[in-house]
Motif scaffolding. Sequence first.
Motif, PDB file in Angstrom:
ATOM      1  N   VAL A  80     -59.539  19.969  27.273  1.00  0.00           N
ATOM      2  CA  VAL A  80     -58.131  20.360  27.218  1.00  0.00           C
ATOM      3  C   VAL A  80     -57.583  20.045  25.829  1.00  0.00           C
ATOM      4  CG1 VAL A  80     -57.766  19.993  29.700  1.00  0.00           C
ATOM      5  CG2 VAL A  80     -57.347  18.122  28.084  1.00  0.00           C
ATOM      6  N   GLN A  81     -56.418  20.627  25.529  1.00  0.00           N
ATOM      7  CA  GLN A  81     -55.788  20.399  24.231  1.00  0.00           C
ATOM      8  C   GLN A  81     -54.300  20.181  24.399  1.00  0.00           C
ATOM      9  OE1 GLN A  81     -56.493  23.442  21.296  1.00  0.00           O
ATOM     10  NE2 GLN A  81     -55.791  22.166  19.607  1.00  0.00           N
ATOM     11  N   LEU A  82     -53.763  19.172  23.725  1.00  0.00           N
ATOM     12  CA  LEU A  82     -52.332  18.909  23.752  1.00  0.00           C
ATOM     13  C   LEU A  82     -51.631  19.926  22.854  1.00  0.00           C
ATOM     14  CD1 LEU A  82     -50.613  15.446  23.492  1.00  0.00           C
ATOM     15  CD2 LEU A  82     -49.706  17.415  22.283  1.00  0.00           C
ATOM     16  N   ARG A  83     -50.643  20.609  23.404  1.00  0.00           N
ATOM     17  CA  ARG A  83     -49.945  21.656  22.652  1.00  0.00           C
ATOM     18  C   ARG A  83     -48.496  21.307  22.325  1.00  0.00           C
ATOM     19  NH1 ARG A  83     -53.419  24.740  19.952  1.00  0.00           N
ATOM     20  NH2 ARG A  83     -54.796  25.992  21.281  1.00  0.00           N
ATOM     21  N   GLU A 133     -52.600  18.558  17.223  1.00  0.00           N
ATOM     22  CA  GLU A 133     -52.767  19.063  18.583  1.00  0.00           C
ATOM     23  C   GLU A 133     -54.181  18.686  19.027  1.00  0.00           C
ATOM     24  OE1 GLU A 133     -51.662  23.187  18.938  1.00  0.00           O
ATOM     25  OE2 GLU A 133     -49.883  22.925  17.676  1.00  0.00           O
ATOM     26  N   PRO A 134     -54.371  17.419  19.416  1.00  0.00           N
ATOM     27  CA  PRO A 134     -55.723  16.906  19.653  1.00  0.00           C
ATOM     28  C   PRO A 134     -56.409  17.541  20.857  1.00  0.00           C
ATOM     29  CG  PRO A 134     -54.084  15.324  20.375  1.00  0.00           C
ATOM     30  CD  PRO A 134     -53.346  16.398  19.640  1.00  0.00           C
ATOM     31  N   VAL A 135     -57.722  17.719  20.736  1.00  0.00           N
ATOM     32  CA  VAL A 135     -58.573  18.173  21.832  1.00  0.00           C
ATOM     33  C   VAL A 135     -59.152  16.949  22.520  1.00  0.00           C
ATOM     34  CG1 VAL A 135     -60.667  19.443  22.446  1.00  0.00           C
ATOM     35  CG2 VAL A 135     -59.121  20.345  20.682  1.00  0.00           C
ATOM     36  N   LEU A 136     -59.072  16.932  23.851  1.00  0.00           N
ATOM     37  CA  LEU A 136     -59.626  15.839  24.648  1.00  0.00           C
ATOM     38  C   LEU A 136     -60.793  16.379  25.458  1.00  0.00           C
ATOM     39  CD1 LEU A 136     -56.282  14.280  25.976  1.00  0.00           C
ATOM     40  CD2 LEU A 136     -57.560  13.645  23.933  1.00  0.00           C
ATOM     41  N   SER A 137     -61.971  15.877  25.176  1.00  0.00           N
ATOM     42  CA  SER A 137     -63.185  16.357  25.831  1.00  0.00           C
ATOM     43  C   SER A 137     -63.982  15.173  26.365  1.00  0.00           C
ATOM     44  CB  SER A 137     -64.043  17.145  24.833  1.00  0.00           C
ATOM     45  OG  SER A 137     -64.479  16.289  23.781  1.00  0.00           O
ATOM     46  N   LYS A 138     -65.062  15.466  27.049  1.00  0.00           N
ATOM     47  CA  LYS A 138     -65.919  14.401  27.551  1.00  0.00           C
ATOM     48  C   LYS A 138     -66.543  13.630  26.400  1.00  0.00           C
ATOM     49  CE  LYS A 138     -69.705  13.593  30.831  1.00  0.00           C
ATOM     50  NZ  LYS A 138     -70.674  14.244  31.758  1.00  0.00           N
ATOM     51  N   GLU A 139     -66.817  14.314  25.277  1.00  0.00           N
ATOM     52  CA  GLU A 139     -67.417  13.678  24.117  1.00  0.00           C
ATOM     53  C   GLU A 139     -66.414  12.803  23.372  1.00  0.00           C
ATOM     54  OE1 GLU A 139     -69.705  16.879  25.548  1.00  0.00           O
ATOM     55  OE2 GLU A 139     -67.674  16.958  24.725  1.00  0.00           O
ATOM     56  N   GLU A 144     -55.819   9.937  27.440  1.00  0.00           N
ATOM     57  CA  GLU A 144     -57.242   9.834  27.733  1.00  0.00           C
ATOM     58  C   GLU A 144     -57.611  10.826  28.828  1.00  0.00           C
ATOM     59  OE1 GLU A 144     -60.639   6.397  28.453  1.00  0.00           O
ATOM     60  OE2 GLU A 144     -58.503   5.890  28.509  1.00  0.00           O
ATOM     61  N   ASN A 145     -58.633  11.614  28.555  1.00  0.00           N
ATOM     62  CA  ASN A 145     -59.135  12.599  29.510  1.00  0.00           C
ATOM     63  C   ASN A 145     -60.181  11.924  30.395  1.00  0.00           C
ATOM     64  OD1 ASN A 145     -60.088  14.786  30.907  1.00  0.00           O
ATOM     65  ND2 ASN A 145     -60.569  16.037  29.108  1.00  0.00           N
ATOM     66  N   LEU A 146     -59.832  11.717  31.664  1.00  0.00           N
ATOM     67  CA  LEU A 146     -60.742  11.058  32.601  1.00  0.00           C
ATOM     68  C   LEU A 146     -61.660  12.037  33.312  1.00  0.00           C
ATOM     69  CD1 LEU A 146     -58.207   8.540  34.219  1.00  0.00           C
ATOM     70  CD2 LEU A 146     -59.629   8.239  32.180  1.00  0.00           C
ATOM     71  N   GLU A 166     -53.126  22.417  27.458  1.00  0.00           N
ATOM     72  CA  GLU A 166     -53.724  23.746  27.619  1.00  0.00           C
ATOM     73  C   GLU A 166     -55.203  23.622  27.989  1.00  0.00           C
ATOM     74  OE1 GLU A 166     -54.695  27.752  24.966  1.00  0.00           O
ATOM     75  OE2 GLU A 166     -53.092  26.389  24.344  1.00  0.00           O
ATOM     76  N   ARG A 167     -55.626  24.403  28.997  1.00  0.00           N
ATOM     77  CA  ARG A 167     -57.037  24.467  29.385  1.00  0.00           C
ATOM     78  C   ARG A 167     -57.750  25.518  28.539  1.00  0.00           C
ATOM     79  NH1 ARG A 167     -54.218  24.603  34.398  1.00  0.00           N
ATOM     80  NH2 ARG A 167     -54.439  22.668  35.628  1.00  0.00           N
ATOM     81  N   THR A 168     -59.073  25.546  28.642  1.00  0.00           N
ATOM     82  CA  THR A 168     -59.850  26.501  27.854  1.00  0.00           C
ATOM     83  C   THR A 168     -59.595  27.947  28.273  1.00  0.00           C
ATOM     84  OG1 THR A 168     -61.713  26.149  29.366  1.00  0.00           O
ATOM     85  CG2 THR A 168     -61.688  24.874  27.319  1.00  0.00           C
TER      86      THR A 168
END
Length: 375
Positions: free
Chosen positions: A284-287, A312-318, A277-279, A344-346
Amino acid sequence: MAACALRRGLLSGVSKYSRKHSHRILSVTDINISFEVYKPRLQCRACGLLGGIQQKRFMSSRPEGKILEPVGVFEAVKQHGKYETGQLFLHSVFGYRGIVLFPWHARLYDRDITPPVSDSKPEPPGAHGSKEVKGKTHTYYQVLIDTRDCPHISQRSQTEAVTFLANHDDSRALYAIPGLDYVSHEDILPYNSAEQVPIQHELFERFLMYNPAKSPPFTPRDTLKAWQEKNHPWLELSDVHRETTENIRVTVIPFYMGMREAQNSHVYWWRYCIRLENLGSEVVQLRERHWRIFSLSGTLETVRGRGVVGREPVLSKEQPAFQYSSHVSLQAPSGHMWGTFRIERTDGSHFDVRIPPFSLESNKDDKAPPAGYTF
Protein backbone atom coordinates in the motif's frame (compact mmCIF):
# COMPACT_ATOMS: atom_id res chain seq x y z
CA MET A 1 24.44 -16.44 12.72
CA ALA A 2 21.86 -14.05 11.35
CA ALA A 3 22.48 -13.37 7.68
CA CYS A 4 20.21 -11.96 5.05
CA ALA A 5 20.90 -9.96 1.88
CA LEU A 6 19.02 -6.72 2.24
CA ARG A 7 17.24 -4.36 -0.05
CA ARG A 8 18.71 -0.85 -0.11
CA GLY A 9 21.82 -2.14 1.56
CA LEU A 10 20.78 -2.11 5.22
CA LEU A 11 20.24 -4.83 7.74
CA SER A 12 16.55 -4.89 8.45
CA GLY A 13 15.21 -6.11 11.75
CA VAL A 14 14.70 -9.70 12.73
CA SER A 15 11.49 -10.15 14.67
CA LYS A 16 12.50 -13.40 16.36
CA TYR A 17 15.61 -15.45 16.85
CA SER A 18 16.57 -18.54 18.82
CA ARG A 19 17.90 -17.85 22.30
CA LYS A 20 19.50 -21.30 22.45
CA HIS A 21 22.39 -20.22 20.23
CA SER A 22 24.73 -17.27 19.84
CA HIS A 23 24.23 -15.57 16.49
CA ARG A 24 26.51 -13.08 14.83
CA ILE A 25 24.94 -9.85 13.66
CA LEU A 26 25.76 -8.74 10.16
CA SER A 27 26.23 -5.27 8.77
CA VAL A 28 26.74 -3.92 5.27
CA THR A 29 30.00 -3.27 3.43
CA ASP A 30 30.86 -2.28 -0.11
CA ILE A 31 32.66 -5.42 -1.28
CA ASN A 32 31.13 -6.82 -4.45
CA ILE A 33 31.33 -10.54 -3.67
CA SER A 34 29.12 -13.31 -2.40
CA PHE A 35 29.76 -15.11 0.85
CA GLU A 36 28.78 -18.22 2.77
CA VAL A 37 27.25 -18.17 6.24
CA TYR A 38 25.35 -20.39 8.65
CA LYS A 39 21.79 -19.19 9.12
CA PRO A 40 19.49 -20.15 12.04
CA ARG A 41 15.74 -20.60 11.75
CA LEU A 42 14.59 -17.03 11.76
CA GLN A 43 12.68 -14.74 9.49
CA CYS A 44 13.85 -11.37 8.28
CA ARG A 45 11.21 -8.65 7.88
CA ALA A 46 13.21 -7.22 5.02
CA CYS A 47 13.02 -10.18 2.66
CA GLY A 48 11.00 -12.88 4.40
CA LEU A 49 13.75 -15.50 4.17
CA LEU A 50 13.42 -18.47 6.49
CA GLY A 51 16.01 -21.19 6.73
CA GLY A 52 17.39 -23.99 8.87
CA ILE A 53 20.90 -24.26 10.26
CA GLN A 54 22.71 -25.07 7.08
CA GLN A 55 25.20 -23.50 4.72
CA LYS A 56 23.65 -21.02 2.31
CA ARG A 57 24.89 -18.37 -0.10
CA PHE A 58 23.25 -14.97 -0.35
CA MET A 59 23.90 -12.14 -2.74
CA SER A 60 23.18 -8.50 -2.10
CA SER A 61 20.15 -7.06 -3.85
CA ARG A 62 21.87 -3.69 -4.39
CA PRO A 63 23.39 -3.07 -7.82
CA GLU A 64 26.64 -1.82 -6.28
CA GLY A 65 27.07 -5.13 -4.48
CA LYS A 66 26.55 -4.53 -0.76
CA ILE A 67 27.16 -7.50 1.49
CA LEU A 68 26.97 -8.18 5.21
CA GLU A 69 29.78 -8.41 7.74
CA PRO A 70 29.75 -9.42 11.44
CA VAL A 71 29.36 -6.62 13.99
CA GLY A 72 28.53 -8.51 17.19
CA VAL A 73 26.77 -11.41 18.90
CA PHE A 74 23.09 -11.47 19.79
CA GLU A 75 22.07 -11.64 23.43
CA ALA A 76 18.83 -12.94 24.92
CA VAL A 77 15.89 -10.54 24.58
CA LYS A 78 14.63 -9.28 27.95
CA GLN A 79 11.03 -10.28 28.46
CA HIS A 80 10.90 -8.45 31.81
CA GLY A 81 12.75 -5.52 33.27
CA LYS A 82 14.59 -2.96 31.19
CA TYR A 83 17.84 -2.55 29.28
CA GLU A 84 20.62 -0.57 30.92
CA THR A 85 22.52 2.47 29.68
CA GLY A 86 25.18 1.29 27.24
CA GLN A 87 23.22 -1.65 25.82
CA LEU A 88 24.00 -2.20 22.12
CA PHE A 89 21.07 -3.21 19.95
CA LEU A 90 19.63 -3.59 16.49
CA HIS A 91 16.28 -1.94 15.80
CA SER A 92 13.91 -4.81 14.98
CA VAL A 93 11.96 -2.75 12.39
CA PHE A 94 14.42 -0.25 10.88
CA GLY A 95 17.54 -2.37 11.33
CA TYR A 96 19.97 0.31 12.44
CA ARG A 97 22.66 -0.19 15.08
CA GLY A 98 22.24 1.86 18.23
CA ILE A 99 23.04 2.16 21.91
CA VAL A 100 20.72 2.87 24.84
CA LEU A 101 21.26 6.18 26.63
CA PHE A 102 18.48 5.97 29.23
CA PRO A 103 14.90 4.70 29.59
CA TRP A 104 11.59 6.58 29.70
CA HIS A 105 8.32 5.27 31.13
CA ALA A 106 5.21 6.19 29.16
CA ARG A 107 1.50 5.43 29.25
CA LEU A 108 0.56 3.40 26.17
CA TYR A 109 -3.05 3.86 25.00
CA ASP A 110 -3.73 1.02 22.58
CA ARG A 111 -7.10 1.32 20.85
CA ASP A 112 -6.73 -2.21 19.47
CA ILE A 113 -7.33 -3.54 22.98
CA THR A 114 -10.86 -3.36 24.38
CA PRO A 115 -10.53 -2.34 28.04
CA PRO A 116 -13.04 -2.24 30.89
CA VAL A 117 -14.93 1.04 31.21
CA SER A 118 -13.23 1.95 34.49
CA ASP A 119 -9.74 3.44 34.68
CA SER A 120 -9.77 4.56 31.07
CA LYS A 121 -8.93 7.72 29.19
CA PRO A 122 -11.79 9.44 27.31
CA GLU A 123 -11.47 10.75 23.79
CA PRO A 124 -11.17 14.48 23.10
CA PRO A 125 -14.26 16.47 22.10
CA GLY A 126 -15.24 15.88 18.48
CA ALA A 127 -12.93 12.92 17.94
CA HIS A 128 -14.17 9.91 15.99
CA GLY A 129 -15.89 7.12 17.88
CA SER A 130 -16.65 6.93 21.58
CA LYS A 131 -14.25 4.23 22.73
CA GLU A 132 -12.43 4.80 25.97
CA VAL A 133 -8.89 3.50 26.14
CA LYS A 134 -7.07 2.23 29.20
CA GLY A 135 -3.39 3.10 29.42
CA LYS A 136 -0.61 0.81 30.60
CA THR A 137 2.96 1.63 31.53
CA HIS A 138 5.48 0.87 28.80
CA THR A 139 9.23 1.38 28.51
CA TYR A 140 10.84 3.43 25.74
CA TYR A 141 14.51 4.27 25.34
CA GLN A 142 16.44 7.34 24.29
CA VAL A 143 19.10 5.99 21.95
CA LEU A 144 21.94 7.03 19.66
CA ILE A 145 21.81 5.83 16.04
CA ASP A 146 25.02 4.72 14.35
CA THR A 147 25.74 7.40 11.74
CA ARG A 148 26.91 4.74 9.28
CA ASP A 149 23.33 3.47 9.14
CA CYS A 150 21.60 6.86 8.88
CA PRO A 151 21.84 7.12 5.06
CA HIS A 152 20.28 3.68 4.67
CA ILE A 153 17.23 4.40 6.84
CA SER A 154 16.62 7.99 5.70
CA GLN A 155 13.83 6.90 3.34
CA ARG A 156 12.02 5.06 6.13
CA SER A 157 12.78 6.96 9.34
CA GLN A 158 13.91 10.49 10.07
CA THR A 159 17.25 10.62 11.85
CA GLU A 160 16.85 14.26 12.92
CA ALA A 161 13.46 13.82 14.55
CA VAL A 162 14.43 15.14 18.01
CA THR A 163 13.93 18.89 17.91
CA PHE A 164 13.85 21.70 20.45
CA LEU A 165 13.13 25.40 20.78
CA ALA A 166 16.30 27.35 21.51
CA ASN A 167 16.51 30.58 23.49
CA HIS A 168 16.34 32.73 20.38
CA ASP A 169 14.58 35.91 19.27
CA ASP A 170 12.78 33.97 16.54
CA SER A 171 9.94 32.22 18.38
CA ARG A 172 9.47 29.81 15.45
CA ALA A 173 13.11 28.67 15.29
CA LEU A 174 13.44 24.90 15.64
CA TYR A 175 16.72 23.08 16.13
CA ALA A 176 17.39 19.38 15.62
CA ILE A 177 19.84 16.94 17.19
CA PRO A 178 20.80 14.31 14.58
CA GLY A 179 20.98 10.63 15.33
CA LEU A 180 18.66 10.49 18.36
CA ASP A 181 15.60 8.26 18.47
CA TYR A 182 12.95 6.80 20.78
CA VAL A 183 12.73 3.00 20.71
CA SER A 184 10.07 0.80 22.26
CA HIS A 185 11.22 -2.08 24.47
CA GLU A 186 9.96 -4.72 22.05
CA ASP A 187 11.94 -3.17 19.18
CA ILE A 188 15.27 -3.80 20.93
CA LEU A 189 17.38 -6.73 19.70
CA PRO A 190 20.33 -6.68 22.13
CA TYR A 191 23.83 -7.66 21.12
CA ASN A 192 27.38 -7.31 22.38
CA SER A 193 30.58 -6.34 20.62
CA ALA A 194 34.29 -6.58 21.35
CA GLU A 195 34.86 -3.07 19.95
CA GLN A 196 35.53 -0.25 22.38
CA VAL A 197 33.76 2.22 20.08
CA PRO A 198 31.11 0.09 18.34
CA ILE A 199 28.77 3.00 17.52
CA GLN A 200 29.85 5.93 15.38
CA HIS A 201 28.19 9.10 16.62
CA GLU A 202 29.80 12.35 17.72
CA LEU A 203 28.07 12.10 21.11
CA PHE A 204 29.14 8.51 21.82
CA GLU A 205 32.43 9.26 23.55
CA ARG A 206 31.02 12.38 25.20
CA PHE A 207 28.20 10.40 26.80
CA LEU A 208 29.74 6.94 27.37
CA MET A 209 33.01 5.36 28.43
CA TYR A 210 34.34 1.86 27.97
CA ASN A 211 34.55 -0.21 31.17
CA PRO A 212 35.22 -3.92 30.53
CA ALA A 213 34.41 -4.76 34.16
CA LYS A 214 30.77 -3.75 33.64
CA SER A 215 27.94 -5.42 31.73
CA PRO A 216 27.18 -3.82 29.36
CA PRO A 217 30.76 -2.48 29.17
CA PHE A 218 29.70 1.09 28.30
CA THR A 219 28.89 3.26 31.31
CA PRO A 220 27.45 6.78 31.43
CA ARG A 221 29.72 9.76 31.88
CA ASP A 222 28.71 12.65 34.09
CA THR A 223 28.12 14.57 30.86
CA LEU A 224 25.24 12.25 29.94
CA LYS A 225 23.66 12.49 33.38
CA ALA A 226 23.86 16.28 33.34
CA TRP A 227 22.49 16.48 29.80
CA GLN A 228 19.52 14.25 30.66
CA GLU A 229 18.73 16.28 33.77
CA LYS A 230 18.88 19.62 31.94
CA ASN A 231 16.94 18.54 28.88
CA HIS A 232 14.39 16.03 30.15
CA PRO A 233 11.45 18.52 29.95
CA TRP A 234 11.49 18.45 26.14
CA LEU A 235 12.96 14.96 25.70
CA GLU A 236 10.69 13.00 28.03
CA LEU A 237 7.69 11.23 26.54
CA SER A 238 4.59 10.63 28.64
CA ASP A 239 1.86 9.24 26.36
CA VAL A 240 1.91 6.88 23.38
CA HIS A 241 -1.21 6.29 21.27
CA ARG A 242 -1.77 3.35 18.92
CA GLU A 243 -4.54 2.19 16.59
CA THR A 244 -4.79 -0.27 13.69
CA THR A 245 -7.07 0.02 10.64
CA GLU A 246 -7.06 -2.74 7.99
CA ASN A 247 -3.60 -3.98 9.04
CA ILE A 248 -2.07 -0.48 9.07
CA ARG A 249 -0.99 0.43 12.58
CA VAL A 250 -0.43 4.07 13.49
CA THR A 251 1.55 4.98 16.61
CA VAL A 252 1.75 8.60 17.80
CA ILE A 253 4.02 10.07 20.48
CA PRO A 254 3.43 13.77 21.32
CA PHE A 255 6.04 15.97 23.05
CA TYR A 256 5.53 19.37 24.61
CA MET A 257 8.42 21.62 23.56
CA GLY A 258 7.69 24.86 25.38
CA MET A 259 6.08 28.28 25.11
CA ARG A 260 7.33 31.38 23.30
CA GLU A 261 5.98 34.90 23.16
CA ALA A 262 5.08 36.29 19.76
CA GLN A 263 3.28 39.55 18.99
CA ASN A 264 2.14 40.02 22.60
CA SER A 265 0.67 36.51 22.79
CA HIS A 266 1.83 33.11 23.97
CA VAL A 267 2.51 30.36 21.43
CA TYR A 268 2.76 26.78 22.67
CA TRP A 269 4.73 24.26 20.64
CA TRP A 270 4.57 20.48 20.37
CA ARG A 271 6.26 17.94 18.17
CA TYR A 272 4.69 14.58 17.40
CA CYS A 273 6.36 11.43 16.11
CA ILE A 274 4.29 9.11 13.96
CA ARG A 275 5.05 5.57 12.84
CA LEU A 276 2.97 3.77 10.20
CA GLU A 277 3.44 0.03 10.00
CA ASN A 278 1.97 -2.44 7.53
CA LEU A 279 1.11 -5.60 9.47
CA GLY A 280 -0.29 -7.38 6.40
CA SER A 281 1.14 -8.70 3.14
CA GLU A 282 -0.57 -6.26 0.74
CA VAL A 283 1.54 -3.42 -0.71
CA VAL A 284 0.00 0.00 0.00
CA GLN A 285 1.01 3.64 -0.34
CA LEU A 286 0.18 6.67 1.78
CA ARG A 287 -1.35 9.35 -0.43
CA GLU A 288 -3.02 12.00 1.75
CA ARG A 289 -3.32 13.23 5.32
CA HIS A 290 -6.35 14.80 6.98
CA TRP A 291 -5.88 16.43 10.38
CA ARG A 292 -8.30 17.98 12.86
CA ILE A 293 -6.68 20.22 15.47
CA PHE A 294 -8.76 21.41 18.42
CA SER A 295 -7.47 24.17 20.68
CA LEU A 296 -8.58 24.95 24.23
CA SER A 297 -9.30 28.46 22.96
CA GLY A 298 -12.26 26.94 21.08
CA THR A 299 -10.86 26.84 17.55
CA LEU A 300 -11.04 23.74 15.33
CA GLU A 301 -8.66 23.63 12.38
CA THR A 302 -8.75 21.23 9.44
CA VAL A 303 -5.57 20.43 7.52
CA ARG A 304 -5.45 18.37 4.30
CA GLY A 305 -2.49 17.64 2.10
CA ARG A 306 -0.58 15.19 -0.05
CA GLY A 307 1.60 12.67 1.75
CA VAL A 308 3.55 13.48 4.91
CA VAL A 309 6.75 15.56 5.22
CA GLY A 310 6.86 15.76 1.42
CA ARG A 311 6.74 11.98 0.90
CA GLU A 312 4.22 9.34 -0.08
CA PRO A 313 5.84 6.23 1.43
CA VAL A 314 5.16 2.70 0.20
CA LEU A 315 4.55 0.11 2.93
CA SER A 316 5.30 -3.45 1.88
CA LYS A 317 6.23 -6.74 3.47
CA GLU A 318 9.88 -5.98 2.66
CA GLN A 319 9.78 -2.46 4.12
CA PRO A 320 6.71 -2.36 6.34
CA ALA A 321 7.27 0.82 8.35
CA PHE A 322 7.71 4.57 7.94
CA GLN A 323 8.42 7.00 10.77
CA TYR A 324 8.49 10.80 10.78
CA SER A 325 8.11 13.85 13.03
CA SER A 326 6.22 17.08 12.62
CA HIS A 327 5.22 20.09 14.72
CA VAL A 328 2.13 22.02 15.73
CA SER A 329 1.65 25.29 17.62
CA LEU A 330 -1.40 26.65 19.43
CA GLN A 331 -2.21 29.93 21.10
CA ALA A 332 -3.58 27.94 24.03
CA PRO A 333 -1.86 25.72 26.62
CA SER A 334 -3.64 22.56 25.50
CA GLY A 335 -5.63 20.94 22.71
CA HIS A 336 -6.20 17.70 20.81
CA MET A 337 -5.36 16.25 17.40
CA TRP A 338 -6.79 13.36 15.41
CA GLY A 339 -7.40 12.47 11.78
CA THR A 340 -6.87 9.96 8.98
CA PHE A 341 -4.36 8.88 6.38
CA ARG A 342 -5.66 8.05 2.90
CA ILE A 343 -4.04 4.79 1.79
CA GLU A 344 -3.97 3.47 -1.79
CA ARG A 345 -3.87 -0.22 -2.78
CA THR A 346 -2.09 -1.54 -5.86
CA ASP A 347 -5.43 -1.83 -7.70
CA GLY A 348 -6.04 1.91 -7.24
CA SER A 349 -8.69 1.62 -4.53
CA HIS A 350 -8.38 3.64 -1.32
CA PHE A 351 -9.20 3.36 2.36
CA ASP A 352 -8.76 5.64 5.35
CA VAL A 353 -6.56 4.73 8.29
CA ARG A 354 -7.46 6.33 11.61
CA ILE A 355 -4.90 8.42 13.48
CA PRO A 356 -5.61 7.85 17.18
CA PRO A 357 -6.68 11.00 19.07
CA PHE A 358 -3.98 12.43 21.29
CA SER A 359 -3.76 15.31 23.72
CA LEU A 360 -1.54 18.34 23.40
CA GLU A 361 -0.79 19.22 27.02
CA SER A 362 1.63 21.86 28.30
CA ASN A 363 3.50 21.60 31.56
CA LYS A 364 2.26 23.67 34.46
CA ASP A 365 5.65 25.30 34.87
CA ASP A 366 7.12 27.09 31.88
CA LYS A 367 10.19 25.38 30.48
CA ALA A 368 13.57 27.00 30.59
CA PRO A 369 15.45 27.05 27.28
CA PRO A 370 16.98 23.61 26.77
CA ALA A 371 20.69 23.00 27.06
CA GLY A 372 20.39 21.43 23.65
CA TYR A 373 23.57 20.45 21.84
CA THR A 374 26.01 22.39 24.02
CA PHE A 375 28.58 20.90 26.40
